[in-house]
Design a protein around this motif. Structure first.
Motif, PDB file in Angstrom:
ATOM      1  N   GLY A 245       0.816  -1.203   0.000  1.00 41.17           N
ATOM      2  CA  GLY A 245       0.000   0.000   0.000  1.00 41.17           C
ATOM      3  C   GLY A 245       0.846   1.247   0.000  1.00 41.17           C
ATOM      4  O   GLY A 245       1.946   1.277   0.580  1.00 41.17           O
ATOM      5  N   LEU A 246       0.334   2.303  -0.631  1.00 36.04           N
ATOM      6  CA  LEU A 246       1.029   3.598  -0.642  1.00 36.04           C
ATOM      7  C   LEU A 246       0.606   4.393   0.584  1.00 36.04           C
ATOM      8  O   LEU A 246      -0.571   4.682   0.768  1.00 36.04           O
ATOM      9  CB  LEU A 246       0.689   4.379  -1.912  1.00 36.04           C
ATOM     10  CG  LEU A 246       1.538   4.083  -3.162  1.00 36.04           C
ATOM     11  CD1 LEU A 246       1.406   2.627  -3.572  1.00 36.04           C
ATOM     12  CD2 LEU A 246       1.117   4.998  -4.308  1.00 36.04           C
ATOM     13  N   ASP A 247       1.587   4.704   1.429  1.00 38.12           N
ATOM     14  CA  ASP A 247       1.308   5.402   2.686  1.00 38.12           C
ATOM     15  C   ASP A 247       2.419   6.416   2.931  1.00 38.12           C
ATOM     16  O   ASP A 247       3.601   6.057   3.026  1.00 38.12           O
ATOM     17  CB  ASP A 247       1.238   4.395   3.837  1.00 38.12           C
ATOM     18  CG  ASP A 247       0.760   5.030   5.133  1.00 38.12           C
ATOM     19  OD1 ASP A 247       0.616   6.268   5.174  1.00 38.12           O
ATOM     20  OD2 ASP A 247       0.544   4.294   6.108  1.00 38.12           O
ATOM     21  N   ALA A 248       2.045   7.682   3.043  1.00 39.62           N
ATOM     22  CA  ALA A 248       3.031   8.748   3.210  1.00 39.62           C
ATOM     23  C   ALA A 248       3.819   8.613   4.512  1.00 39.62           C
ATOM     24  O   ALA A 248       4.927   9.153   4.628  1.00 39.62           O
ATOM     25  CB  ALA A 248       2.347  10.116   3.157  1.00 39.62           C
ATOM     26  N   ASP A 249       3.278   7.903   5.503  1.00 38.98           N
ATOM     27  CA  ASP A 249       3.946   7.775   6.799  1.00 38.98           C
ATOM     28  C   ASP A 249       4.859   6.553   6.888  1.00 38.98           C
ATOM     29  O   ASP A 249       5.436   6.295   7.937  1.00 38.98           O
ATOM     30  CB  ASP A 249       2.893   7.694   7.914  1.00 38.98           C
ATOM     31  CG  ASP A 249       2.077   8.977   8.018  1.00 38.98           C
ATOM     32  OD1 ASP A 249       2.639  10.045   7.724  1.00 38.98           O
ATOM     33  OD2 ASP A 249       0.890   8.899   8.389  1.00 38.98           O
ATOM     34  N   SER A 250       4.965   5.800   5.814  1.00 40.36           N
ATOM     35  CA  SER A 250       5.795   4.597   5.845  1.00 40.36           C
ATOM     36  C   SER A 250       7.280   4.958   5.876  1.00 40.36           C
ATOM     37  O   SER A 250       7.712   5.947   5.280  1.00 40.36           O
ATOM     38  CB  SER A 250       5.495   3.719   4.632  1.00 40.36           C
ATOM     39  OG  SER A 250       6.351   2.593   4.603  1.00 40.36           O
ATOM     40  N   ASP A 251       8.063   4.129   6.583  1.00 41.32           N
ATOM     41  CA  ASP A 251       9.515   4.339   6.652  1.00 41.32           C
ATOM     42  C   ASP A 251      10.233   3.747   5.448  1.00 41.32           C
ATOM     43  O   ASP A 251      11.422   3.994   5.240  1.00 41.32           O
ATOM     44  CB  ASP A 251      10.067   3.701   7.933  1.00 41.32           C
ATOM     45  CG  ASP A 251       9.530   4.390   9.187  1.00 41.32           C
ATOM     46  OD1 ASP A 251       9.238   5.597   9.104  1.00 41.32           O
ATOM     47  OD2 ASP A 251       9.393   3.714  10.232  1.00 41.32           O
ATOM     48  N   ILE A 252       9.537   2.940   4.666  1.00 42.24           N
ATOM     49  CA  ILE A 252      10.136   2.313   3.487  1.00 42.24           C
ATOM     50  C   ILE A 252       9.750   3.135   2.261  1.00 42.24           C
ATOM     51  O   ILE A 252       8.567   3.396   2.025  1.00 42.24           O
ATOM     52  CB  ILE A 252       9.647   0.862   3.320  1.00 42.24           C
ATOM     53  CG1 ILE A 252       9.981   0.050   4.565  1.00 42.24           C
ATOM     54  CG2 ILE A 252      10.259   0.224   2.079  1.00 42.24           C
ATOM     55  CD1 ILE A 252       9.429  -1.353   4.540  1.00 42.24           C
ATOM     56  N   SER A 253      10.732   3.560   1.491  1.00 40.77           N
ATOM     57  CA  SER A 253      10.448   4.366   0.307  1.00 40.77           C
ATOM     58  C   SER A 253      10.264   3.462  -0.911  1.00 40.77           C
ATOM     59  O   SER A 253      10.677   2.297  -0.916  1.00 40.77           O
ATOM     60  CB  SER A 253      11.575   5.370   0.058  1.00 40.77           C
ATOM     61  OG  SER A 253      12.779   4.685  -0.229  1.00 40.77           O
TER      62      SER A 253
END
Length: 317
Positions: A245-253
């Motif tokens: 999923g695309l999530d702006a808060d994720s630590d993985i780019s």
């Protein structure tokens, strides 16, 4: 006593109203327990009932309008979108050409393509085309297409496996702007995705606006509707696909997406709130898009294009 006289013709001389002999059972009935008080919305002529009835009617009218829209033809407007739809073999039922327009190569090609595919070409007044397109920028051309026939998520997976490549499916979680939907469909087709899955509720559909933005790509790519998106994602996981999923808060780019070469589902959230809680919890991994400057987020379709381009790049290596 005259009032209690049982003789025929006797008259009652008392001024007291009501029954004199006994109560007729009214006293006994008055001692019985009463039924529970109905809810306000169940009481006749109560303001709460009128409000509830109005809300129910509005919901029914909304469902009726949605059903009518889904079952009615759509009109793709604009010279480039019309030409690209005709090139892609969109099953159109009529090409509307405004009278007196300036003819260029796109108009000529649109008319030629329509005739070659047996699509009727209709000359209409510009005002009529304005009405048919709802005032959209049509540039003198409008292509009538039948209601979109959605596939089933299982059909999308079957088509992906038949391609001989690791399946790549795009799922949209609450994307309500048809322009974003059309742009995502176009990016999905450009970067090798095998299909797009939409939730049945709270999502844009393949309207004329989505057709226009996809520029005919919707004719090349199966688009499915899922009754329950979370359950469909879990079913795809059971079939061996990883869900990202695309999530702006994720630590993985996105440039660290090691799962790109695996059978994959890329989930794009809505324009405002992003991924819903259940969908986020279902994802095997979430990724963010590295950005410079003070920009907080990207448009849903732009974000989808960036991630799909990275997936395509890694699959080519």
């Amino acid at each position: 006593m005259a009032g209690n006289d049982k003789r025929r013709g006797a008259t009652r001389k008392s001024n007291k109203k009501g029954m004199v002999v006994g109560s007729g059972g009214q006293r006994r009935r008055g001692l019985r327990g009463k039924k529970p008080t109905p809810k306000a919305e169940d009481r006749f002529a109560h303001p709460a009932k009128r409000k509830a009835d109005a809300k129910k009617k509005a919901e029914q009218d909304q469902v009726k309008r949605r059903t009518q829209q889904e079952n009615s033809p759509e009109l793709v407007a604009g010279r480039n979108p019309v030409v690209e739809c005709l090139r892609a073999g969109v099953p159109a039922t009529g090409l509307h050409v405004a009278q007196g327009i300036e003819v260029d190569d796109r108009v000529t090609e649109a008319v030629r393509e329509a005739k070659e595919h047996g699509i009727p070409v209709l000359d209409v007044p510009r005002t009529e085309l304005d009405r048919m397109t709802g005032g959209a920028l049509h540039q003198g051309l409008g292509l009538q297409v039948p209601p979109y026939r959605y596939a089933h998520p299982e059909d999308v997976l079957s088509a992906a496996r038949d391609s001989g490549m690791p399946p790549l499916i795009v799922a949209l979680d609450g994307v309500t702007d048809p322009r974003n939907l059309g742009a995502v469909v176009r990016s999905a087709a450009a970067f090798g995705a095998h299909g797009v899955v939409l939730p049945q509720r709270r999502s844009a559909g393949m309207t004329a606006v989505a057709w226009r933005t996809s520029a005919g790509a919707a004719a090349k790519l199966p688009i499915a509707r899922a009754t329950n998106l979370t359950r469909t994602l879990r079913d795809l996981q059971q079939e061996g696909l990883m869900v990202v999923g695309l999530d702006a808060d994720s630590d993985i780019s996105s440039d660290q997406l090691e799962l790109a070469t695996e059978p994959l589902v890329v989930v794009v959230g809505s324009e405002g709130r992003g991924l819903s809680r259940l969908v986020r919890e279902t994802c095997d991994q979430t990724v963010s898009i590295p950005m410079a400057g003070d920009v907080e987020s990207l448009n849903a379709s732009v974000a989808a294009g960036v991630v799909l381009a990275e997936v395509a790049r890694r699959r080519r290596v």
